[in-house]
Design an enzyme around this catalytic site. Structure first.
Site, PDB file in Angstrom:
ATOM      1  N   GLU A  45      50.579   9.544 -50.189  1.00  0.00           N
ATOM      2  CA  GLU A  45      49.604   9.593 -51.276  1.00  0.00           C
ATOM      3  C   GLU A  45      49.674   8.250 -51.978  1.00  0.00           C
ATOM      4  O   GLU A  45      50.656   7.947 -52.656  1.00  0.00           O
ATOM      5  CB  GLU A  45      49.946  10.721 -52.246  1.00  0.00           C
ATOM      6  CG  GLU A  45      49.792  12.088 -51.603  1.00  0.00           C
ATOM      7  CD  GLU A  45      50.324  13.211 -52.486  1.00  0.00           C
ATOM      8  OE1 GLU A  45      50.383  13.046 -53.714  1.00  0.00           O
ATOM      9  OE2 GLU A  45      50.696  14.254 -51.917  1.00  0.00           O
ATOM     10  N   ASP A  56      50.455  11.969 -66.091  1.00  0.00           N
ATOM     11  CA  ASP A  56      51.670  11.340 -65.598  1.00  0.00           C
ATOM     12  C   ASP A  56      52.708  11.086 -66.679  1.00  0.00           C
ATOM     13  O   ASP A  56      52.381  10.766 -67.821  1.00  0.00           O
ATOM     14  CB  ASP A  56      51.319  10.016 -64.909  1.00  0.00           C
ATOM     15  CG  ASP A  56      50.673  10.269 -63.561  1.00  0.00           C
ATOM     16  OD1 ASP A  56      51.334  10.875 -62.706  1.00  0.00           O
ATOM     17  OD2 ASP A  56      49.497   9.893 -63.382  1.00  0.00           O
TER      18      ASP A  56
END
Lengths: 256, 393
Positions: A45, A56
């Site tokens: 990824e 995040d």
């Protein structure tokens, strides 16, 4: 059979690694990809950075910021990825937030992915309803699958819908959390993983968020087709010794 | 044409809920319940009781005599500066805390720039005895020390946002991250008409009390509830949306939204979003935002922390694109001068945010006798440092 389907048909305990394109240095993107494949990663990824990555934690916030400071943008990334399929055979997903994709143009983005040999995308802040109505045809014309996230709070009805919309895998978050936390498999987590397993989805499942060691990887593999590691890998990268740091990290999971 | 949100959460091309799956259950819970809760008689009663006896509403609509002489128009000031906590922000936090209680939430989080929304949130949390965490950029914590102290005194925990540019945008990111990590017991009180649907609509509804009152007050004072112009400053745009709300469908009323040009729209230090921005997605909705060619969000600049935001709410983007609203801008200097002017002509020290709306009066050409309502969104106490430095007081 496409690369993702083939992978899930042939392997179990799949190890997927996330990292941010353009970090630690702008031109590390393919070096890291190549070394990860050589060291036994099954799926990649590659993150394209965004200035405001709300899903995040600190590690990927920092790698995103550094990548942007290094000059990474989608145009640069696609230039780097021209070489992708000469050097890397395992399936590759691009992962990032929706605004850079919108500015690049959804059609241009999908076409560039297809040309580079990218197999699919993960765009966490692209709503399912928008994907269905505006994006799905363009994705499919370009042979791309879109991966959706599922959390312990996602309803069964919604999981079924996600299962119908994707042709790659369903990305199970170990808990509702930002990236980079430590996976704690409590009774309720186990119940959630078992609940998903019992649903017998059409697509395979991968568990991500909080996977950072052999122990957490194995726990996750007990409930899904494999697991995804992001922050722990990004944190381990040594700008002065990219290949060495990838090898050291991968040695925890694969015999080299 | 409708200028309000449709059943899909959009205003024309703008709005929606661009959020990661982790936020979906919370936002969906709100979406399914907010209209029902707001419409509930008991909610309305409690909301209006608190607005009246706690906030001090209705806020006056004041015909500023000397200012009116200067501009040859009737300049009415909607005195949100007289609200408890000193700005319009509290209208929204009262509404949202009552809503959070009805959703069974025990913990409140908020983002803040200058600290006004943080103080308004900490205030209602103290009032209702709920835990309160306010995210504030590290840079803003340093430049807004009195508001940080107020929040702490009110019992809130102030957490420094140390990512990115360490200002409002990053405080918002941190609040969203908190909400992702606390998906069950927490309500996020967003302070402006931004964020994923239903936030822009919900905040606009709570702030709409401003124009609801103004319309009535203007009718009482002039015999006509429709002014010629309504002016308000725009950062994210909550006071402006509250000030416009009940005038939006009255097309004779010209809506003027004043953005912060900072050091000049082309100086590289500006927050004039409609001039500098492009369509895109920020903080959960599709709107207009300042960004690079690659969709990275650009840091804005304004002397006023409350306008120092790189986007505008989706309803504003729609009013701008359809031409229903006129979006203009004034510089830091023009705003500060307008603040001094109001102080010396009317004896009211305005927040620098609100001074932006006042500054635009200088650029308008009135033919004489027009009725003009300006939203005086907040008072200037918090800005004394800036005024002192600028004017050498």
């Amino acid at each position: 059979m496409n690369r993702i389907k083939k992978l899930f048909a042939e392997k179990k305990d799949i190890l997927s690694i996330y990292y941010t394109a353009g970090f630690p240095s702008l031109d590390d993107t393919l070096t890291i990809a190549e070394e990860l494949e050589r060291c036994g990663a099954d799926l990649l990824e590659i993150g394209f950075p965004y200035s405001d990555p709300v899903a995040d934690g600190p590690v990927i916030q920092e790698s995103s910021k550094r990548a942007l400071d290094n000059g990474m943008d989608l145009k640069t990334l696609f230039t780097q990825l021209k070489e992708l399929r000469n050097r890397v055979n395992i399936p590759v997903l691009l992962m990032g937030y929706v605004n850079p994709v919108l500015q690049f143009g959804v059609e241009n983005f999908c076409r560039a992915c297809a040309e580079a040999g990218v197999d699919g995308c993960i765009v966490p802040d692209l709503p399912m309803v928008e994907y269905e109505t505006l994006y799905q045809p363009v994705f499919e014309q370009n042979g791309l699958t879109n991966i959706f996230l599922v959390t312990p709070q996602t309803s069964e009805e919604r999981i079924r819908k996600i299962d119908g919309l994707t042709s790659g895998f369903v990305y199970l978050l170990s808990s509702s959390a930002t990236t980079g936390k430590n996976l704690q498999v409590s009774e309720s987590t186990e119940a959630y993983f078992s609940r998903i397993a019992d649903m017998k989805l059409d697509n395979p499942t991968m568990i991500g968020f909080g996977i950072n060691s052999k122990e957490t990887f194995e726990k996750a593999c007990a409930y899904a087709n494999g697991a995804i590691i992001g922050s722990a890998f990004v944190k381990s990268l040594d700008a002065a010794d990219i290949k060495g740091s990838v090898q050291r990290f991968m040695r925890q999971f694969r015999e080299l | 044409m409708s200028y309000f949100v449709n059943e899909k959460g959009y205003y024309g091309d703008f709005g929606g809920a661009y959020i990661p799956e982790m936020l979906y259950p919370n936002v969906e819970e709100l979406r399914q319940n907010y209209l029902k809760i707001i419409a509930d008689e008991n909610f309305q009663e409690e909301f209006h009781h608190l607005l009246k006896d706690y906030v001090g509403r209705p806020s006056p609509l004041y015909l500023a005599g000397r200012l009116s002489d200067r501009y040859k128009a009737n300049i009415f000031l909607k005195r949100e500066d007289l609200n408890h906590t000193g700005a319009h922000k509290v209208n929204n936090t009262i509404g949202q805390i009552l809503l959070a209680e009805r959703l069974g939430k025990k913990r409140i989080i908020a983002e803040t720039g200058a600290g006004q929304h943080g103080v308004a949130t900490a205030t209602v949390c103290a009032l209702r005895g709920l835990e309160c965490v306010v995210y504030m950029g590290e840079v803003d914590i340093k430049r807004q020390a009195p508001n940080v102290a107020r929040m702490k005194m009110l019992g809130a925990k102030v957490v420094a946002a140390t990512s990115g540019s360490k200002t409002l945008k990053d405080a918002t990111n941190e609040a969203m991250r908190d909400w992702i990590n606390n998906p069950v017991d927490t309500h996020y009180i967003i302070g402006s008409v931004v964020g994923p649907h239903p936030y822009p609509d919900m905040v606009a509804r709570f702030q709409s009390v401003i124009s609801e009152e103004a319309k009535k007050q203007l009718a009482e004072q002039t015999g006509n509830g429709s002014p010629d112009y309504v002016l308000a400053c725009v950062g994210g745009g909550s006071n402006a949306m509250g000030m416009f709300y009940h005038f939006i469908d009255d097309e004779q009323v010209k809506l003027i939204a004043v953005e912060a040009a900072g050091k000049g729209v082309d100086s590289g230090f500006s927050a004039a979003t409609t001039y500098l921005g492009k369509e895109g997605v920020l903080h959960g909705s599709r709107s207009i935002l300042m960004q690079t060619h690659d969709g990275q969000v650009v840091e804005p600049h304004s002397v006023s922390a409350g306008l120092d935001y790189p986007g505008i709410g989706p309803q504003h983007a729609h009013l701008f694109k359809t031409g229903r609203g006129r979006y203009v801008s004034v510089t830091d200097d023009e705003a500060l001068q307008a603040g001094l002017l109001l102080t010396q002509m009317e004896g009211i020290i305005p927040a620098i945010e609100s001074a932006h709306a006042l500054a635009y009066l200088e650029k308008m050409n009135f033919t004489g006798g027009e009725n003009v309502v300006v939203c005086l969104s907040g008072r200037g106490d918090k800005d004394m440092d800036t005024y002192m430095k600028y004017f050498g007081l």
